[in-house]
Write a protein that holds these residues in place. Structure first.
Motif, short mmCIF file in Angstrom:
data_model
loop_
_atom_site.label_atom_id
_atom_site.label_comp_id
_atom_site.label_asym_id
_atom_site.label_seq_id
_atom_site.Cartn_x
_atom_site.Cartn_y
_atom_site.Cartn_z
N VAL A 171 -14.64 14.71 22.21
CA VAL A 171 -15.40 13.70 22.78
C VAL A 171 -15.76 12.54 22.28
O VAL A 171 -16.41 12.69 21.06
CB VAL A 171 -16.76 14.79 23.07
N ALA A 187 -17.38 19.84 31.01
CA ALA A 187 -16.71 18.39 30.88
C ALA A 187 -15.56 18.55 31.59
O ALA A 187 -14.66 19.71 31.94
CB ALA A 187 -16.52 18.20 29.32
N ILE A 203 -18.10 14.66 29.12
CA ILE A 203 -18.95 15.62 29.57
C ILE A 203 -19.74 14.92 31.00
O ILE A 203 -20.07 13.74 31.10
CB ILE A 203 -20.22 15.69 28.59
#
Length: 754
Positions: A171, A187, A203
């Motif tokens: 991420v 996510a 997310i």
């Protein structure tokens, strides 16, 4: 006398009052009497012929309605920058309704021309008619992951909780949605689905503490391996589907069919209708229609949708979400029998006599249009004299005939004597944060029983039809109890002062007599639970072994193809048997029915286990702030390590471990299902009333640990021991309560006087 309204005034009034649209309602609204009512009737007929209205029995409804879940196309932004959408499924002939798209912060970006599946909410007093919320962008199917977020110097990573995942998800900064280290998150993958390296994710939902209520069902889905992401090919097939038309089908759109479901229903499989039979040879008889969503039209044998539906086997239902068997384009839209929109169906017309016996049936492949989507409570209130504005216009012509036909079916049920267990179903209510706000038991209304009887009758008709046509199918099989389980039930009955005859071919009517003996007494719940545990588990199989619990010779699931693959197989068998198209049961699928039956029986049990675990966790979370409180309950199970107690207030099951029973050794007798203290002679058996203290509640596991305070009104040995007293005997039992094995154990125990 009042002036006759214009057609525009009539249409405006109907639009503002959609639940009061009979000719009488309209006449009263405009103060019309006498000859003016004749003129009104003429105007309504003209409006119907012009396509502005639809006449359904005695009501006139606006034809221009959209289903609550619809496929839309995004239009270019207007001068104010607002996004509007155009419905791609439009059954009306009037102006196309104006739909405002309302985006959430987590929604992916949309542009002009994008097709989306959206949930619609009607609005009044605005320049637009609906507000749309995104369910999913059509043509995209990003992979999703559930895991724990681990923050890093640059963004972070997601550690999936699924046991089958072997890679973390990366991420980047700006894609964390504000997630904190250690939070459970959902996510979706962004960028290409690379074969090597870690996938990139954004997310979309923060679920907080992994032990928090909102995470409960998601964890159960991962733990039990329930597929919750559809393959791209299956989604593409669903997105490409278009509504069926009337070609090659029987037109049932004039039948005032209604759907009756829970108030929070997310899909609508079945619609019903009943009326008196006008055949003079069948006095007092009824005609019953049951129309079922034609899923086979959209899910073709051998397709990607078919493979995925079979893999899932069934939908799985949790208090806060559903993992559907079919993509939402189908389950929430095209296959769901929403009110006022045409829908493909397989329907059966059944004729019963005045005593509820089915004397004939006929299956058709049709196109229907539900006149109303009703809730069970709404229908029951209407029948009981408290109809709301939606049910009132349907009461005389639609709802009362349904209950009249149900009255006849009840007579047939009473003669057939299916097993009549009285075990209330638990209902867990959540707030918007996913927290349990109440735990109760669902009401069993006549409206519930009506739909159940109609569905049973339709399922019987499907089995009989396919057997008569020598067509392979999947039966729903429920075999009679094993001799061992039956003997255990008999011992429990005798220990409770009741009897269950020996030496006969077991029938459900014998078990019902036992349940009637216990009804209303101290042992009613015990006898119901023990009877349930004596039953074999129902399963699917291509050979017919009957359905013991329903007291039926042949039974097949036909009524829920949106959520059960077995029903889809039965639909395909009916299509093949009647030659209704090329989407019927194929030879290779018929030859593999035994393998299919085993697989979907297994997926059914998997879903049941996941649902049970989820409910246990929710209940543990609900009770976690009441540790130390006192509860009443009944012993529901005996094991070597302790006893299980079903709590009266919530129906939750907690464990009384051996250490919570007393300082002495407790002997476990598996045959009599008892625990007996070696010193006190205290005998604990299934059905005993107890008072317990909640010692521990663990939401993550769903475990409840209890401490025994009283049993059958007497303090437990451990409680008396703490106060210095000497406890020498078990609780006093009623005459006739002690079974042979329990009695033989008691002879070894010290007497109460000694």
């Amino acid at each position: 006398m009042a002036q006759l309204p214009t057609k525009e005034q009539i249409l405006a009034w109907i639009s503002e009052n959609p639940h009061a649209t009979s000719k009488r309602d309209i006449a009263q609204a405009f103060g019309l009497k006498g000859a003016k009512r004749i003129d009104l009737k003429r105007m309504l007929k003209e409006l119907a012929e012009e396509g502005h209205l639809e006449k359904r029995r005695k009501t006139y409804l606006d034809a221009d309605r959209l289903p609550p879940v619809s496929v839309l196309q995004i239009l270019p932004p207007d001068a104010q920058g607002d996004l509007f959408a155009r419905p791609l499924e439009w059954a009306g002939e009037g102006p196309v309704p104006r739909i405002l798209f309302s985006a959430r912060a987590t929604d992916s970006g949309l542009g002009a021309g994008d097709r989306i599946l959206a949930r619609l909410q009607e609005v009044e007093g605005e320049e637009h008619h609906y507000i749309a919320r995104l369910i999913r962008k059509i043509g995209t199917n990003p992979a999703r992951v559930l895991g724990v977020f681990r923050a890093g110097a640059e963004g972070g990573r997601i550690v999936p909780i699924s046991k089958g995942s072997d890679r973390d998800w990366v991420v980047r900064p700006g894609e964390t949605h504000g997630a904190r280290d250690g939070e459970l998150v959902e996510a979706e993958q962004i960028g290409p689905k690379a074969r090597m390296g870690s996938p990139r994710a954004r997310i979309v939902t923060r679920l907080g503490d992994p032990g928090a209520p909102r995470a409960v069902s998601l964890i159960a889905i991962a733990e039990h391996g329930i597929p919750d992401a559809f393959p791209d090919a299956a989604v593409a097939e669903a997105d490409a589907a278009t509504p069926a038309n009337v070609k090659g089908r029987e037109d049932l759109r004039d039948l005032p069919l209604v759907t009756i479901d829970p108030a929070d229903a997310r899909d609508r499989d079945d619609a019903v209708l009943a009326h008196l039979d006008d055949d003079p040879k069948n006095p007092g008889g009824h005609v019953i229609w049951v129309a079922i969503a034609d899923v086979a039209h959209y899910v073709r044998p051998g397709s990607a949708l078919d493979h995925e539906a079979k893999r899932r086997g069934n939908s799985t239902y949790f208090p806060d979400r559903v993992v559907p068997m079919l993509p939402d384009t189908l389950s929430g839209d095209l296959c769901s029998l929403h009110e006022h929109v045409p829908r493909a169906c397989l329907a059966v017309r059944m004729v019963i006599d005045a005593d509820g016996n089915k004397i004939g049936h006929r299956f058709v492949r049709g196109l229907m249009r539900s006149v109303a989507s009703l809730a069970y409570e709404e229908v029951q209130d209407a029948f009981d004299g408290q109809a709301d504005s939606k049910a009132a216009p349907l009461l005389d012509d639609v709802l009362r005939p349904l209950f009249a036909a149900y009255g006849a079916l009840k007579k047939a049920r009473a003669r057939r004597q299916p097993l009549e267990l009285d075990l209330p179903e638990r209902k867990i209510a959540l707030n918007d944060a996913g927290e349990v706000v109440s735990v109760g038991f669902k009401d069993r209304l006549d409206a519930h029983k009506l739909i159940e009887e109609f569905m049973v009758l339709a399922n019987v008709a499907a089995a009989e039809e396919l057997v008569a046509r020598r067509q392979p199918l999947l039966f729903r099989v429920h075999e009679e109890p094993s001799p061992e389980k039956l003997e255990s039930l008999r011992e429990t009955a005798e220990a409770s002062g009741f009897s269950l005859a020996k030496g006969q071919v077991l029938q459900t009517r014998q078990l019902n007599r036992l349940l009637e003996q216990a009804q209303g007494g101290d042992f009613a719940e015990l006898i119901n639970i023990t009877t349930l545990r004596a039953m074999q588990q129902a399963y699917y199989f291509p050979q017919n072994f009957g359905h013991f619990g329903l007291a039926l010779r042949a039974y097949a699931h036909f009524t829920s193809p949106i959520r059960r693959y077995a029903d889809l197989v039965v639909h395909r068998a009916l299509i093949a048997a009647h030659g209704w198209g090329n989407d019927g049961l194929r030879l290779e699928d018929a030859e593999a029915l035994e393998e299919t039956a085993k697989h979907i029986s297994d997926t059914e049990r998997r879903s049941m286990a996941a649902e049970r675990d989820t409910n246990d966790r929710y209940l543990a979370a609900y009770l976690s702030d009441r540790v130390g409180s006192t509860f009443t309950g009944r012993i529901s199970g005996i094991a070597r390590f302790g006893a299980f107690v079903k709590l009266d207030e919530t129906g939750a099951d907690g464990l009384l471990p051996m250490r919570a029973l007393g300082q002495e050794y407790f002997h476990h007798d598996a045959d009599s299902q008892t625990l007996m203290g070696s010193e006190s002679g205290l005998t604990i058996g299934i059905g005993d009333r107890v008072t317990v203290k909640l010692a521990e509640a663990v939401p993550v596991t769903g475990g409840l640990l209890l401490e025994l305070l009283e049993i059958e009104g007497r303090q437990s040995p451990i409680r008396r021991g703490r106060s210095g007293g000497k406890y020498r005997g078990g609780p006093q039992r009623k005459a006739g309560q002690t079974a042979k094995k329990r009695g033989s154990l008691r002879k070894k125990a010290p007497s109460r006087r000694g």
